[in-house]
Write a protein that holds these residues in place. Sequence first.
Motif, PDB file in Angstrom:
ATOM      1  N   ASP A  79       0.840  -1.196   0.000  1.00 15.23           N
ATOM      2  CA  ASP A  79       0.000   0.000   0.000  1.00 15.23           C
ATOM      3  C   ASP A  79       0.868   1.236   0.000  1.00 15.23           C
ATOM      4  O   ASP A  79       2.048   1.186   0.336  1.00 15.23           O
ATOM      5  N   GLU A  85      -6.769   7.103  -2.901  1.00 18.46           N
ATOM      6  CA  GLU A  85      -7.515   5.848  -3.032  1.00 18.46           C
ATOM      7  C   GLU A  85      -7.252   5.177  -4.380  1.00 18.46           C
ATOM      8  O   GLU A  85      -7.206   3.947  -4.470  1.00 18.46           O
ATOM      9  N   ASN A  88      -4.004   3.115  -4.160  1.00 20.47           N
ATOM     10  CA  ASN A  88      -4.119   1.877  -3.391  1.00 20.47           C
ATOM     11  C   ASN A  88      -5.073   0.879  -4.024  1.00 20.47           C
ATOM     12  O   ASN A  88      -4.855  -0.329  -3.933  1.00 20.47           O
ATOM     13  N   ASP A  89      -6.117   1.359  -4.686  1.00 20.09           N
ATOM     14  CA  ASP A  89      -7.001   0.439  -5.398  1.00 20.09           C
ATOM     15  C   ASP A  89      -6.262  -0.238  -6.549  1.00 20.09           C
ATOM     16  O   ASP A  89      -6.498  -1.419  -6.850  1.00 20.09           O
ATOM     17  N   LEU A  92      -4.370  -3.196  -5.334  1.00 23.26           N
ATOM     18  CA  LEU A  92      -5.245  -4.335  -5.051  1.00 23.26           C
ATOM     19  C   LEU A  92      -5.571  -5.096  -6.335  1.00 23.26           C
ATOM     20  O   LEU A  92      -5.660  -6.328  -6.319  1.00 23.26           O
ATOM     21  N   TRP A  95      -2.706  -7.418  -7.218  1.00 29.15           N
ATOM     22  CA  TRP A  95      -2.411  -8.506  -6.287  1.00 29.15           C
ATOM     23  C   TRP A  95      -2.980  -9.829  -6.796  1.00 29.15           C
ATOM     24  O   TRP A  95      -4.164  -9.928  -7.107  1.00 29.15           O
ATOM     25  N   PRO A 103      -6.095  -6.222   2.364  1.00 23.65           N
ATOM     26  CA  PRO A 103      -5.932  -4.822   1.974  1.00 23.65           C
ATOM     27  C   PRO A 103      -5.871  -3.908   3.187  1.00 23.65           C
ATOM     28  O   PRO A 103      -6.367  -4.247   4.260  1.00 23.65           O
ATOM     29  N   VAL A 104      -5.286  -2.734   2.993  1.00 23.61           N
ATOM     30  CA  VAL A 104      -5.197  -1.744   4.067  1.00 23.61           C
ATOM     31  C   VAL A 104      -6.150  -0.590   3.776  1.00 23.61           C
ATOM     32  O   VAL A 104      -6.128  -0.019   2.676  1.00 23.61           O
ATOM     33  N   TYR A 105      -6.971  -0.267   4.767  1.00 23.77           N
ATOM     34  CA  TYR A 105      -7.754   0.967   4.721  1.00 23.77           C
ATOM     35  C   TYR A 105      -7.024   1.998   5.570  1.00 23.77           C
ATOM     36  O   TYR A 105      -6.745   1.758   6.748  1.00 23.77           O
ATOM     37  N   HIS A 106      -6.694   3.144   4.960  1.00 26.00           N
ATOM     38  CA  HIS A 106      -5.988   4.208   5.665  1.00 26.00           C
ATOM     39  C   HIS A 106      -7.006   5.206   6.206  1.00 26.00           C
ATOM     40  O   HIS A 106      -7.956   5.582   5.508  1.00 26.00           O
ATOM     41  N   GLU A 109      -8.529   8.024   4.207  1.00 27.87           N
ATOM     42  CA  GLU A 109      -9.343   7.720   3.031  1.00 27.87           C
ATOM     43  C   GLU A 109     -10.830   7.828   3.376  1.00 27.87           C
ATOM     44  O   GLU A 109     -11.218   7.847   4.545  1.00 27.87           O
TER      45      GLU A 109
END
Length: 238
Positions: A79, A85, A88-89, A92, A95, A103-106, A109
């Motif tokens: 990430d 966003e 990071n999307d 994903l 991957w 996945p990481v949610y920051h 966001e």
Amino acid sequence: MIHYHGTPVGGPKQDTIRLVPFTYQDDIGPVAEACQSFVFDNGAFTAWKKGRSIDFDAYVRWVEVWHRHPGLDWAIIPDVIDGDEKDNDALLVEWPRHLPGVPVYHLHESLDRLIRLSETWPIVALGSSGKWPTPGAVGWWRRMGEVMDAVCDEDGRPRVRLHGLRMLDPDIFTRLPLASADSTNAARNSGSTQRFGMYCPPTVAQRAAVIADRIESYNSPAVWAGSVRQEALTLYPG
């Protein structure tokens, strides 16, 4: 709740050390032999602090080698901590879905992204970032209250399993319905002998085990208590 304590720790690895960063790959051998289960961290936080980037392909190859090991629970998907966003999307999408990734949610966001992740992935990791970089700070608790309200149902039950990045502090995880959390607290503080007094364990590994055992005597709640609890945490963050 599962407590993941991160490497590196001097001396023999203990069963309590269960999170291996990409930047310390040499630790995986002893950890895989000693631990019932373990996870991989992509090293994004360390890289971010040092102004570096992660080698996405090299990390994927590392997970590919180990993903069939029965002890590997999952790996944090790479990430961009201060990215948007879209950044990071995109990671994903890249991957490989046959690998057990999380996945990481920051926290900086949108809550819409958190909801999207919770509808697509079985586990979502929560990462402190942006205006909320420090777990346990007053503003951080305020934002975490918004996150919990968004990801939990009307009864306070999380709609997805939640992992707290750098949240393995009893003052934090005992107030949040986390399925797991991690930190390097045991590793970082195992070098100090002053905190133990005259009965200090003689080795770094033993001191790390003691710190980890104390942390693991606590558990997370099953549900989020809602806005009333959020107000209390804002007023009394400790």
